[in-house]
Design a protein around this motif. Structure first.
Motif, PDB file in Angstrom:
ATOM      1  N   SER A  20       0.811  -1.205   0.000  1.00  0.00           N
ATOM      2  CA  SER A  20       0.000   0.000   0.000  1.00  0.00           C
ATOM      3  C   SER A  20       0.850   1.263   0.000  1.00  0.00           C
ATOM      4  CB  SER A  20      -0.936  -0.015   1.216  1.00  0.00           C
ATOM      5  OG  SER A  20      -1.909   0.984   1.099  1.00  0.00           O
ATOM      6  N   ILE A  21       1.905   1.269   0.782  1.00  0.00           N
ATOM      7  CA  ILE A  21       2.797   2.433   0.827  1.00  0.00           C
ATOM      8  C   ILE A  21       3.471   2.639  -0.524  1.00  0.00           C
ATOM      9  CG2 ILE A  21       4.968   3.287   1.824  1.00  0.00           C
ATOM     10  CD1 ILE A  21       3.946   2.097   4.534  1.00  0.00           C
ATOM     11  N   GLU A  22       3.960   1.561  -1.128  1.00  0.00           N
ATOM     12  CA  GLU A  22       4.607   1.676  -2.444  1.00  0.00           C
ATOM     13  C   GLU A  22       3.624   2.174  -3.502  1.00  0.00           C
ATOM     14  OE1 GLU A  22       6.399  -2.111  -3.326  1.00  0.00           O
ATOM     15  OE2 GLU A  22       7.727  -1.991  -1.579  1.00  0.00           O
ATOM     16  N   ASP A  23       2.409   1.631  -3.489  1.00  0.00           N
ATOM     17  CA  ASP A  23       1.385   2.011  -4.451  1.00  0.00           C
ATOM     18  C   ASP A  23       0.983   3.481  -4.283  1.00  0.00           C
ATOM     19  OD1 ASP A  23      -0.430   1.111  -6.591  1.00  0.00           O
ATOM     20  OD2 ASP A  23      -2.019   1.478  -5.106  1.00  0.00           O
ATOM     21  N   TYR A  24       0.802   3.896  -3.029  1.00  0.00           N
ATOM     22  CA  TYR A  24       0.413   5.275  -2.760  1.00  0.00           C
ATOM     23  C   TYR A  24       1.541   6.236  -3.130  1.00  0.00           C
ATOM     24  CZ  TYR A  24      -1.436   9.346  -0.292  1.00  0.00           C
ATOM     25  OH  TYR A  24      -1.888  10.605   0.041  1.00  0.00           O
ATOM     26  N   ALA A  25       2.783   5.857  -2.884  1.00  0.00           N
ATOM     27  CA  ALA A  25       3.920   6.707  -3.253  1.00  0.00           C
ATOM     28  C   ALA A  25       3.920   6.973  -4.760  1.00  0.00           C
ATOM     29  CB  ALA A  25       5.233   6.067  -2.812  1.00  0.00           C
ATOM     30  N   ILE A  26       3.590   5.980  -5.548  1.00  0.00           N
ATOM     31  CA  ILE A  26       3.511   6.148  -7.010  1.00  0.00           C
ATOM     32  C   ILE A  26       2.438   7.174  -7.359  1.00  0.00           C
ATOM     33  CG2 ILE A  26       2.897   4.990  -9.185  1.00  0.00           C
ATOM     34  CD1 ILE A  26       4.270   2.451  -7.930  1.00  0.00           C
ATOM     35  N   ASP A  27       1.279   7.085  -6.685  1.00  0.00           N
ATOM     36  CA  ASP A  27       0.208   8.067  -6.919  1.00  0.00           C
ATOM     37  C   ASP A  27       0.663   9.470  -6.545  1.00  0.00           C
ATOM     38  OD1 ASP A  27      -1.564   6.204  -7.898  1.00  0.00           O
ATOM     39  OD2 ASP A  27      -2.704   6.016  -6.028  1.00  0.00           O
ATOM     40  N   ILE A  28       1.375   9.602  -5.442  1.00  0.00           N
ATOM     41  CA  ILE A  28       1.873  10.920  -5.017  1.00  0.00           C
ATOM     42  C   ILE A  28       2.792  11.497  -6.085  1.00  0.00           C
ATOM     43  CG2 ILE A  28       3.334  12.124  -3.336  1.00  0.00           C
ATOM     44  CD1 ILE A  28       2.209  10.130  -1.212  1.00  0.00           C
ATOM     45  N   ILE A  29       3.693  10.674  -6.606  1.00  0.00           N
ATOM     46  CA  ILE A  29       4.630  11.138  -7.643  1.00  0.00           C
ATOM     47  C   ILE A  29       3.872  11.589  -8.892  1.00  0.00           C
ATOM     48  CG2 ILE A  29       6.432  10.377  -9.251  1.00  0.00           C
ATOM     49  CD1 ILE A  29       7.463   8.585  -6.895  1.00  0.00           C
ATOM     50  N   LYS A  30       2.839  10.833  -9.287  1.00  0.00           N
ATOM     51  CA  LYS A  30       2.048  11.179 -10.484  1.00  0.00           C
ATOM     52  C   LYS A  30       1.372  12.540 -10.332  1.00  0.00           C
ATOM     53  CE  LYS A  30       0.576   6.530 -11.828  1.00  0.00           C
ATOM     54  NZ  LYS A  30      -0.614   5.651 -11.894  1.00  0.00           N
ATOM     55  N   ASN A  31       0.985  12.868  -9.095  1.00  0.00           N
ATOM     56  CA  ASN A  31       0.186  14.070  -8.868  1.00  0.00           C
ATOM     57  C   ASN A  31       0.952  15.205  -8.197  1.00  0.00           C
ATOM     58  OD1 ASN A  31      -2.367  13.030  -9.888  1.00  0.00           O
ATOM     59  ND2 ASN A  31      -2.229  11.598  -8.171  1.00  0.00           N
ATOM     60  N   SER A  32       2.280  15.116  -8.172  1.00  0.00           N
ATOM     61  CA  SER A  32       3.074  16.176  -7.549  1.00  0.00           C
ATOM     62  C   SER A  32       4.462  16.205  -8.185  1.00  0.00           C
ATOM     63  CB  SER A  32       3.199  15.919  -6.045  1.00  0.00           C
ATOM     64  OG  SER A  32       4.090  14.843  -5.782  1.00  0.00           O
ATOM     65  N   ASP A  33       5.289  17.075  -7.660  1.00  0.00           N
ATOM     66  CA  ASP A  33       6.674  17.149  -8.144  1.00  0.00           C
ATOM     67  C   ASP A  33       7.639  16.559  -7.113  1.00  0.00           C
ATOM     68  OD1 ASP A  33       6.455  19.089  -6.213  1.00  0.00           O
ATOM     69  OD2 ASP A  33       7.294  20.710  -7.422  1.00  0.00           O
ATOM     70  N   LYS A  34       7.134  15.670  -6.258  1.00  0.00           N
ATOM     71  CA  LYS A  34       7.955  15.071  -5.205  1.00  0.00           C
ATOM     72  C   LYS A  34       8.852  13.975  -5.766  1.00  0.00           C
ATOM     73  CE  LYS A  34       4.964  16.266  -1.492  1.00  0.00           C
ATOM     74  NZ  LYS A  34       4.565  16.053  -0.172  1.00  0.00           N
ATOM     75  N   SER A  35       9.999  13.825  -5.108  1.00  0.00           N
ATOM     76  CA  SER A  35      10.925  12.754  -5.459  1.00  0.00           C
ATOM     77  C   SER A  35      10.387  11.430  -4.924  1.00  0.00           C
ATOM     78  CB  SER A  35      12.300  13.031  -4.844  1.00  0.00           C
ATOM     79  OG  SER A  35      12.234  12.886  -3.425  1.00  0.00           O
ATOM     80  N   LEU A  36      10.977  10.340  -5.359  1.00  0.00           N
ATOM     81  CA  LEU A  36      10.572   9.019  -4.867  1.00  0.00           C
ATOM     82  C   LEU A  36      10.737   8.956  -3.351  1.00  0.00           C
ATOM     83  CD1 LEU A  36       9.696   6.082  -5.293  1.00  0.00           C
ATOM     84  CD2 LEU A  36      12.087   5.529  -5.772  1.00  0.00           C
ATOM     85  N   LYS A  37      11.851   9.438  -2.853  1.00  0.00           N
ATOM     86  CA  LYS A  37      12.109   9.399  -1.407  1.00  0.00           C
ATOM     87  C   LYS A  37      11.065  10.217  -0.639  1.00  0.00           C
ATOM     88  CE  LYS A  37      15.761  10.077   1.997  1.00  0.00           C
ATOM     89  NZ  LYS A  37      17.139  10.481   2.233  1.00  0.00           N
ATOM     90  N   GLU A  38      10.750  11.410  -1.136  1.00  0.00           N
ATOM     91  CA  GLU A  38       9.747  12.265  -0.480  1.00  0.00           C
ATOM     92  C   GLU A  38       8.367  11.609  -0.513  1.00  0.00           C
ATOM     93  OE1 GLU A  38      11.324  16.783  -1.385  1.00  0.00           O
ATOM     94  OE2 GLU A  38      10.405  15.654  -3.024  1.00  0.00           O
ATOM     95  N   ALA A  39       8.014  11.038  -1.656  1.00  0.00           N
ATOM     96  CA  ALA A  39       6.707  10.386  -1.809  1.00  0.00           C
ATOM     97  C   ALA A  39       6.588   9.179  -0.883  1.00  0.00           C
ATOM     98  CB  ALA A  39       6.489   9.977  -3.260  1.00  0.00           C
ATOM     99  N   GLN A  40       7.650   8.381  -0.801  1.00  0.00           N
ATOM    100  CA  GLN A  40       7.620   7.216   0.088  1.00  0.00           C
ATOM    101  C   GLN A  40       7.498   7.639   1.546  1.00  0.00           C
ATOM    102  OE1 GLN A  40      11.222   5.312  -1.371  1.00  0.00           O
ATOM    103  NE2 GLN A  40      10.013   3.674  -2.311  1.00  0.00           N
ATOM    104  N   SER A  41       8.194   8.691   1.910  1.00  0.00           N
ATOM    105  CA  SER A  41       8.132   9.197   3.282  1.00  0.00           C
ATOM    106  C   SER A  41       6.724   9.690   3.612  1.00  0.00           C
ATOM    107  CB  SER A  41       9.152  10.328   3.455  1.00  0.00           C
ATOM    108  OG  SER A  41       9.074  10.855   4.749  1.00  0.00           O
ATOM    109  N   GLN A  42       6.128  10.436   2.689  1.00  0.00           N
ATOM    110  CA  GLN A  42       4.759  10.935   2.897  1.00  0.00           C
ATOM    111  C   GLN A  42       3.780   9.775   2.988  1.00  0.00           C
ATOM    112  OE1 GLN A  42       3.299  13.904   0.090  1.00  0.00           O
ATOM    113  NE2 GLN A  42       1.182  13.298   0.501  1.00  0.00           N
ATOM    114  N   ALA A  43       3.891   8.810   2.090  1.00  0.00           N
ATOM    115  CA  ALA A  43       2.977   7.662   2.073  1.00  0.00           C
ATOM    116  C   ALA A  43       3.098   6.866   3.374  1.00  0.00           C
ATOM    117  CB  ALA A  43       3.255   6.769   0.868  1.00  0.00           C
ATOM    118  N   GLU A  44       4.313   6.645   3.819  1.00  0.00           N
ATOM    119  CA  GLU A  44       4.522   5.890   5.058  1.00  0.00           C
ATOM    120  C   GLU A  44       3.942   6.628   6.256  1.00  0.00           C
ATOM    121  OE1 GLU A  44       8.157   3.806   7.493  1.00  0.00           O
ATOM    122  OE2 GLU A  44       8.294   4.002   5.314  1.00  0.00           O
TER     123      GLU A  44
END
Length: 164
Positions: A20-44
């Motif tokens: 779920s965290i990995e999947d949500y991080a991908i959605d965050i990246i698609k809808n923002s300018d966040k890096s993979l690390k930032e998206a994973q941190s936010q999702a977690e």
């Protein structure tokens, strides 16, 4: 089709959490300018905030979708109970049927099982959010009676009145 929902075990929850965290991080990246690390941190952080007590988090049902006849796990469904403006409802947070089990009726059956549980909790509606690019999801939810009640930039909120 004989489908039931059963509570996840702690080990199943850990696998679900990782996915779920990995999947949500991908959605965050698609809808923002966040890096993979930032998206994973936010999702977690968001996942941990929502499910502070894991599978035992109050007002959250983290369930395995099981085919009772074939005795196999075919997916997961996570929904929670909320009340807004005097309306008690179930909100579908995450829903995944395994790739090899799709298009066999499991998703429809699982949604009906969720609706039954919602009725037992005195909910009058089931609600969900679906991304505008998720055409299969939109078609499924529409087919089983969900209607759009609010459009937002990336998708839409849908709801279905429970008649149980």
């Amino acid at each position: 089709m004989n489908v039931k929902l059963r509570k996840m075990t702690v080990s199943e929850f850990e696998l679900f959490k990782q996915y779920s965290i990995e999947d949500y991080a991908i959605d965050i990246i698609k809808n923002s300018d966040k890096s993979l690390k930032e998206a994973q941190s936010q999702a977690e952080k968001e996942f941990s905030d929502m499910l502070k007590d894991g599978v035992d988090t109050k007002d959250n049902d983290l369930m395995i979708i099981e085919d009772c006849d074939a005795e196999k796990n075919v997916g997961v469904i996570w929904y929670l109970y909320e009340c807004t403006d005097g309306v008690k409802y179930t909100f579908l947070s995450d829903f995944v049927v395994k790739e090899e089990e799709r298009r066999k009726g499991y998703a429809t059956a699982a949604l009906y099982e969720m609706e039954k549980e919602a009725g037992k909790h005195d909910c009058t509606e089931c609600r969900l959010y679906v991304g505008k690019d998720n055409k299969k999801g939109i078609n499924l939810y529409t087919k089983v009676g969900y209607e759009i009640f609010r459009n937002v930039d990336g998708g839409m909120y849908m709801a279905k009145t429970i008649h149980l």
